[in-house]
Design a protein around this motif. Structure first.
Motif, PDB file in Angstrom:
ATOM      1  N   ARG A 234       0.837  -1.201   0.000  1.00 43.71           N
ATOM      2  CA  ARG A 234       0.000   0.000   0.000  1.00 43.71           C
ATOM      3  C   ARG A 234       0.873   1.253   0.000  1.00 43.71           C
ATOM      4  N   ASN A 235       1.940   1.232   0.799  1.00 39.68           N
ATOM      5  CA  ASN A 235       2.855   2.369   0.832  1.00 39.68           C
ATOM      6  C   ASN A 235       3.623   2.529  -0.475  1.00 39.68           C
ATOM      7  N   TYR A 236       4.032   1.403  -1.076  1.00 33.84           N
ATOM      8  CA  TYR A 236       4.695   1.474  -2.380  1.00 33.84           C
ATOM      9  C   TYR A 236       3.790   2.154  -3.398  1.00 33.84           C
ATOM     10  N   ALA A 237       2.506   1.764  -3.398  1.00 37.77           N
ATOM     11  CA  ALA A 237       1.573   2.335  -4.360  1.00 37.77           C
ATOM     12  C   ALA A 237       1.360   3.821  -4.114  1.00 37.77           C
ATOM     13  N   ARG A 238       1.292   4.208  -2.859  1.00 33.04           N
ATOM     14  CA  ARG A 238       1.172   5.635  -2.546  1.00 33.04           C
ATOM     15  C   ARG A 238       2.367   6.407  -3.093  1.00 33.04           C
ATOM     16  N   GLY A 239       3.565   5.848  -2.906  1.00 34.72           N
ATOM     17  CA  GLY A 239       4.752   6.513  -3.427  1.00 34.72           C
ATOM     18  C   GLY A 239       4.751   6.599  -4.942  1.00 34.72           C
ATOM     19  N   ARG A 240       4.343   5.506  -5.596  1.00 34.91           N
ATOM     20  CA  ARG A 240       4.285   5.515  -7.067  1.00 34.91           C
ATOM     21  C   ARG A 240       3.259   6.538  -7.550  1.00 34.91           C
ATOM     22  N   ALA A 241       2.132   6.645  -6.846  1.00 38.03           N
ATOM     23  CA  ALA A 241       1.116   7.630  -7.222  1.00 38.03           C
ATOM     24  C   ALA A 241       1.655   9.051  -7.057  1.00 38.03           C
ATOM     25  N   ALA A 257      -3.015  -2.273 -13.753  1.00 41.04           N
ATOM     26  CA  ALA A 257      -3.753  -3.543 -13.776  1.00 41.04           C
ATOM     27  C   ALA A 257      -4.421  -3.857 -12.433  1.00 41.04           C
ATOM     28  N   PRO A 258      -3.712  -3.695 -11.284  1.00 44.25           N
ATOM     29  CA  PRO A 258      -4.405  -3.957 -10.013  1.00 44.25           C
ATOM     30  C   PRO A 258      -5.567  -2.995  -9.764  1.00 44.25           C
ATOM     31  N   VAL A 259      -5.420  -1.746 -10.210  1.00 42.19           N
ATOM     32  CA  VAL A 259      -6.499  -0.770 -10.035  1.00 42.19           C
ATOM     33  C   VAL A 259      -7.719  -1.192 -10.851  1.00 42.19           C
ATOM     34  N   ALA A 260      -7.485  -1.604 -12.090  1.00 43.69           N
ATOM     35  CA  ALA A 260      -8.583  -2.058 -12.942  1.00 43.69           C
ATOM     36  C   ALA A 260      -9.249  -3.302 -12.349  1.00 43.69           C
ATOM     37  N   ASN A 261      -8.437  -4.200 -11.796  1.00 43.84           N
ATOM     38  CA  ASN A 261      -9.002  -5.405 -11.189  1.00 43.84           C
ATOM     39  C   ASN A 261      -9.872  -5.058  -9.986  1.00 43.84           C
ATOM     40  N   LEU A 262      -9.408  -4.132  -9.149  1.00 44.81           N
ATOM     41  CA  LEU A 262     -10.199  -3.712  -7.989  1.00 44.81           C
ATOM     42  C   LEU A 262     -11.523  -3.100  -8.439  1.00 44.81           C
ATOM     43  N   ALA A 263     -11.465  -2.243  -9.439  1.00 46.76           N
ATOM     44  CA  ALA A 263     -12.689  -1.614  -9.944  1.00 46.76           C
ATOM     45  C   ALA A 263     -13.658  -2.672 -10.485  1.00 46.76           C
ATOM     46  N   LEU A 264     -13.111  -3.675 -11.194  1.00 45.74           N
ATOM     47  CA  LEU A 264     -13.947  -4.731 -11.742  1.00 45.74           C
ATOM     48  C   LEU A 264     -14.633  -5.528 -10.631  1.00 45.74           C
ATOM     49  N   GLN A 265     -13.877  -5.886  -9.611  1.00 45.53           N
ATOM     50  CA  GLN A 265     -14.446  -6.692  -8.524  1.00 45.53           C
ATOM     51  C   GLN A 265     -15.498  -5.912  -7.745  1.00 45.53           C
ATOM     52  N   ILE A 315      -1.004  -8.339  -2.299  1.00 47.83           N
ATOM     53  CA  ILE A 315      -0.200  -7.466  -3.158  1.00 47.83           C
ATOM     54  C   ILE A 315      -1.098  -6.668  -4.098  1.00 47.83           C
ATOM     55  N   HIS A 316      -2.018  -7.352  -4.768  1.00 42.23           N
ATOM     56  CA  HIS A 316      -2.891  -6.686  -5.744  1.00 42.23           C
ATOM     57  C   HIS A 316      -3.785  -5.632  -5.090  1.00 42.23           C
ATOM     58  N   MET A 317      -4.491  -6.029  -4.035  1.00 44.79           N
ATOM     59  CA  MET A 317      -5.482  -5.138  -3.444  1.00 44.79           C
ATOM     60  C   MET A 317      -4.842  -3.981  -2.675  1.00 44.79           C
ATOM     61  N   ALA A 318      -3.752  -4.256  -1.965  1.00 40.33           N
ATOM     62  CA  ALA A 318      -3.077  -3.179  -1.242  1.00 40.33           C
ATOM     63  C   ALA A 318      -2.521  -2.145  -2.216  1.00 40.33           C
ATOM     64  N   TRP A 319      -1.948  -2.629  -3.320  1.00 44.62           N
ATOM     65  CA  TRP A 319      -1.423  -1.701  -4.331  1.00 44.62           C
ATOM     66  C   TRP A 319      -2.547  -0.846  -4.903  1.00 44.62           C
ATOM     67  N   ALA A 320      -3.650  -1.468  -5.289  1.00 48.56           N
ATOM     68  CA  ALA A 320      -4.755  -0.742  -5.901  1.00 48.56           C
ATOM     69  C   ALA A 320      -5.320   0.308  -4.960  1.00 48.56           C
ATOM     70  N   ILE A 321      -5.520  -0.064  -3.694  1.00 46.36           N
ATOM     71  CA  ILE A 321      -6.083   0.877  -2.723  1.00 46.36           C
ATOM     72  C   ILE A 321      -5.120   2.034  -2.475  1.00 46.36           C
ATOM     73  N   GLY A 322      -3.836   1.727  -2.298  1.00 51.18           N
ATOM     74  CA  GLY A 322      -2.855   2.791  -2.064  1.00 51.18           C
ATOM     75  C   GLY A 322      -2.755   3.766  -3.217  1.00 51.18           C
ATOM     76  N   PHE A 323      -2.807   3.247  -4.440  1.00 45.79           N
ATOM     77  CA  PHE A 323      -2.699   4.107  -5.617  1.00 45.79           C
ATOM     78  C   PHE A 323      -3.932   4.998  -5.744  1.00 45.79           C
ATOM     79  N   VAL A 324      -5.118   4.401  -5.596  1.00 42.58           N
ATOM     80  CA  VAL A 324      -6.356   5.168  -5.776  1.00 42.58           C
ATOM     81  C   VAL A 324      -6.518   6.219  -4.684  1.00 42.58           C
ATOM     82  N   GLU A 325      -6.228   5.864  -3.433  1.00 47.10           N
ATOM     83  CA  GLU A 325      -6.452   6.818  -2.354  1.00 47.10           C
ATOM     84  C   GLU A 325      -5.475   7.992  -2.403  1.00 47.10           C
ATOM     85  N   THR A 326      -4.413   7.870  -3.186  1.00 50.39           N
ATOM     86  CA  THR A 326      -3.482   8.986  -3.370  1.00 50.39           C
ATOM     87  C   THR A 326      -3.818   9.791  -4.610  1.00 50.39           C
TER      88      THR A 326
END
Length: 395
Positions: A234-241, A257-265, A315-326
């Motif tokens: 989640r922190n990695y994704a925040r930094g990438r965002a 891809a993880p963001v799209a997967n989260l949105a799909l689910q 890995i997938h969900m933490a990345w997606a959440i961290g990226f979107v929330e940033t």
């Protein structure tokens, strides 16, 4: 072919920086791997920049420094790894040509320091990066290690288990030219994660070249248990965002891809009361995760492989959440111009934090020790610190 095949490295002009925070389990072993077996390492300055460890990290570094005077302990009151490297360069980089960054939560092959420094000069590049090969000790950590370097876990990033050398736009940082690091202002000290990718953006924009040396991998121990793995990604994704926003960059497909997967689910679950067939999407995803667990366990011949599916989910969900929330709040609010960071004041720690007989940290709580100070190297070379005596050779 090598650009400068005859380039030779002077160990006295190499600076090694190891950021630490509560790494008592690993720091002695890492220092031994870097120092032992190569007498040239006696002349290499190794700075352990500690961000306020409350375990025995500092005491163990001090014990090593008593035997190897080229090892020093530097206080990093800003705690972040980005600030740690900046402070070490400001304090000890005056005579250095090459900066080598190492991690305490890792393992290194023999002669790693001088090998990557030599390769940097021979390739005549501004930054040398290396692959990371994950390895686990406990059962779940082994499952994470088996899946994190695969395309499903890392999206095919070149430095994740990569086996081919070549020029890249980003990788795991190993060696830098100190002059270029200073020219670019070092790492952005406000980044707690992804400072390497953010630095690589600025380096590439300035015309710098980054080379991936596939033949010099380091071993990395991924976070475990699952809560730590979730928090890390989640922190990695925040930094990438943050890097994406700062440089107005287009995210790579593997990052979206993880963001799209989260949105799909989430979309499928929300629509299920109206269209039950949409639940096929989360069912398919869970089936894929189950298949990953079964295949990994069979391929590795270990029941620990059954943890690969849950690890991949985290890995997938933490990345997606961290990226979107940033990204989302930044997209909805006007962009503010942040003032330039002030230069860091190097703070050398002559000893470990005070401890009682039980080994516990006896410092006052952090709040009573004053607010954190910003840490960034000056844009121009900082004032040269007092000359240090050349490290004495161990008896």
């Amino acid at each position: 072919p090598l650009a400068r095949p005859d380039a030779a490295i002077d160990p006295r002009r190499v600076l090694v920086v190891i950021p630490t925070l509560n790494e008592e389990r690993h720091i002695e072993g890492v220092l031994a791997q870097l120092i032992d077996g190569d007498p040239r390492m006696r002349d290499v300055r190794i700075v352990v920049a500690d961000g306020g460890s409350r375990d025995a990290t500092c005491a163990r570094v001090a014990a090593v420094a008593a035997r190897a005077p080229n090892v020093v302990l530097l206080d990093n009151p800003d705690r972040l790894q980005s600030a740690a490297v900046n402070r070490a360069v400001a304090a000890y980089g005056g005579e250095a040509d090459v900066l080598v960054r190492c991690d305490a939560h890792a393992a290194y092959p023999a002669s790693y320091i001088l090998d990557v420094a030599q390769a940097l000069l021979q390739r005549d590049v501004d930054s040398l990066v290396v692959p990371m090969d994950a390895r686990g000790e406990g059962c779940f950590q082994r499952a994470v290690a088996w899946i994190v370097d695969t395309p499903l876990g890392a999206g095919g990033a070149a430095h994740r288990g990569g086996r081919h050398s070549g020029y890249v736009d980003h990788g795991h940082h190993a060696a830098f030219r100190v002059t270029r690091f200073r020219e670019l202002g070092g790492y952005d000290p406000s980044f707690s994660h992804n400072e390497a990718a953010e630095y690589d953006r600025r380096l590439a924009a300035s015309g710098g070249r980054i080379f991936l040396a596939a033949g010099r991998p380091k071993t990395y121990y991924p976070r475990a248990p699952s809560r730590a793995l979730w928090r890390q990604n989640r922190n990695y994704a925040r930094g990438r965002a943050r890097t994406t926003l700062k440089h107005a960059a287009k995210p790579a497909l593997r990052q979206m891809a993880p963001v799209a997967n989260l949105a799909l689910q989430l979309g499928a679950i929300a629509l299920a009361p109206l269209a039950p067939l949409t639940l096929l999407a989360p069912a398919a995803y869970l089936a894929i995760l189950a298949g990953v667990s079964i295949i990994t366990a069979a391929a590795r011949g270990s029941p620990c492989g059954l943890g690969a599916g849950p690890a991949l989910f985290a890995i997938h969900m933490a990345w997606a959440i961290g990226f979107v929330e940033t990204i989302a709040p930044a997209a909805l609010t006007p962009r503010r111009v942040r003032p330039a960071p002030q230069a860091a004041t190097p703070t050398q720690s002559a000893s470990c934090p005070p401890r009682g007989t039980d080994g516990k940290d006896r410092r006052a709580p952090r709040a009573s020790r004053g607010a954190p100070r910003p840490a960034a190297p000056a844009s121009s070379p900082p004032r040269k610190p007092a000359a240090l005596p050349r490290a004495a050779r161990p008896a």
